[in-house]
Design a protein around this motif. Sequence first.
Motif, short mmCIF file in Angstrom:
data_model
loop_
_atom_site.label_atom_id
_atom_site.label_comp_id
_atom_site.label_asym_id
_atom_site.label_seq_id
_atom_site.Cartn_x
_atom_site.Cartn_y
_atom_site.Cartn_z
N UNK A 38 4.89 1.82 -1.79
CA UNK A 38 4.34 3.02 -1.17
C UNK A 38 5.03 4.28 -1.67
N UNK A 39 4.42 5.39 -1.36
CA UNK A 39 5.03 6.70 -1.57
C UNK A 39 5.25 7.35 -0.21
N UNK A 40 6.17 8.29 -0.13
CA UNK A 40 6.40 9.02 1.11
C UNK A 40 5.24 9.97 1.36
N UNK A 41 4.79 10.00 2.62
CA UNK A 41 3.72 10.91 2.99
C UNK A 41 2.35 10.29 2.91
N UNK A 42 1.38 11.00 3.51
CA UNK A 42 0.01 10.50 3.58
C UNK A 42 -0.93 11.66 3.90
N UNK A 43 -2.20 11.50 3.60
CA UNK A 43 -3.20 12.49 4.00
C UNK A 43 -3.42 12.46 5.50
N UNK A 44 -3.01 11.35 6.14
CA UNK A 44 -3.16 11.22 7.58
C UNK A 44 -1.86 11.63 8.27
N UNK A 45 -1.93 12.51 9.22
CA UNK A 45 -0.73 13.05 9.86
C UNK A 45 0.06 12.00 10.61
N UNK A 46 -0.60 10.96 11.07
CA UNK A 46 0.09 9.94 11.86
C UNK A 46 0.85 8.94 10.99
N UNK A 47 0.71 9.02 9.67
CA UNK A 47 1.34 8.04 8.77
C UNK A 47 2.43 8.71 7.94
N UNK A 48 3.57 8.05 7.82
CA UNK A 48 4.69 8.61 7.05
C UNK A 48 4.72 8.09 5.62
N UNK A 49 3.88 7.11 5.30
CA UNK A 49 3.85 6.54 3.96
C UNK A 49 2.44 6.04 3.66
N UNK A 50 2.15 5.88 2.38
CA UNK A 50 0.81 5.45 1.99
C UNK A 50 0.85 4.83 0.60
N UNK A 51 -0.27 4.23 0.20
CA UNK A 51 -0.33 3.58 -1.09
C UNK A 51 -0.07 4.58 -2.22
N UNK A 52 0.60 4.13 -3.25
CA UNK A 52 0.95 5.00 -4.37
C UNK A 52 -0.26 5.01 -5.33
N UNK A 53 -1.22 5.86 -5.01
CA UNK A 53 -2.52 5.82 -5.70
C UNK A 53 -2.38 5.98 -7.21
N UNK A 54 -1.42 6.78 -7.64
CA UNK A 54 -1.26 7.03 -9.07
C UNK A 54 -0.88 5.78 -9.86
N UNK A 55 -0.41 4.75 -9.14
CA UNK A 55 -0.01 3.50 -9.81
C UNK A 55 -0.88 2.31 -9.43
N UNK A 56 -1.98 2.55 -8.73
CA UNK A 56 -2.90 1.47 -8.37
C UNK A 56 -3.87 1.21 -9.54
N UNK A 57 -3.87 0.03 -10.11
CA UNK A 57 -4.74 -0.25 -11.27
C UNK A 57 -6.22 -0.01 -10.99
N UNK A 58 -6.68 -0.33 -9.79
CA UNK A 58 -8.11 -0.20 -9.50
C UNK A 58 -8.54 1.25 -9.27
N UNK A 59 -7.57 2.16 -9.17
CA UNK A 59 -7.91 3.58 -8.99
C UNK A 59 -7.82 4.36 -10.30
N UNK A 60 -7.45 3.66 -11.38
CA UNK A 60 -7.39 4.33 -12.68
C UNK A 60 -8.80 4.84 -13.04
N UNK A 61 -8.88 6.11 -13.35
CA UNK A 61 -10.15 6.72 -13.72
C UNK A 61 -10.96 7.25 -12.55
N UNK A 62 -10.50 7.02 -11.32
CA UNK A 62 -11.23 7.53 -10.18
C UNK A 62 -11.02 9.03 -10.05
#
Length: 315
Positions: A221-245
Amino acid sequence: MPATVDDTYAEAFRSIYASVLVTARDRYWLDHAVSAATGNASSTILCDCEAGLDRYVEASETPDRRPGAIVQFHVPRFHKDRESRLERSVLVRVAQNVMTCPTTAAFNVLPADGSWFASQQPPKPGAKWFPLGRKVAYFGDGHQFTAERHGRRCWVVPILSGEFVIERRCGFADGLMGGNLWFFGATADAALDAATKAAAAASEVPGVILPFPGGVASSGSKAGSKYKFSIASTYAEYCPTLRGKEGVASRLPEGVASVQEIIINGADLPTIAKATQAAIAAAKDVPDLLTISAGNYGGRLGKSFIYLHPEKQPA
């Protein structure tokens, strides 16, 4: 061809931690106690602490001459109520998962010769502690008693199967959390095989724990999230299935199909650095492993850096 090892560092942050030596009649019950006491303790993102097996201890080296295992429990130091958080975590886990496991006993590991952390008196020199044994012993409903057992000052709790023996004090000390390595594989199997070998090698170094299941975190995970209630979230920049999104600036190297991570907590920086190098050496020759790297936040999370190139590690 060995994997490339990035010229980077893992960024660890300060913790406080306790170590408890659990003993049992045999390895079967010892493993059950350790597994239960360290369960649901992978990440303090949502868990009360991060816990794991430090090392096994030969029967000849334990107070009661039975097979033993040392477990660590870590809480981030940045919490203002960190000491009470740690006490609560250890109390619940030892009371509910060690005392309830057949044949077990629990002993202190870290120095505990200073002040109880909750004392209102001026602090005494020495190492801090909390009265773990006394609080667990309340289960005895007034039938508990103090005694010297195996050269230790203990509480003895009558239970249905006999007695549960627990040392009176549990010391705690400063530690580190968040040492990490990332394994970039050309295939999912390569990333996982490398992380598995790395976790096994790191866990052989005394003084560290790898709190995630099997020592491996598949959802780094990475620190922070788009959701205020969450302190961490998936590290989108390193998710293979999000490459090119659209909206995702991928940072994955070319050809990477999967990323696995290991997390290393421990007593101090040299110990975690030693475990890191053991992990790299064990993983770097796995077929189809492309790169070994690590996560950091430029010093914003912690000030303790574990360099992947060992010559850069300060003495």
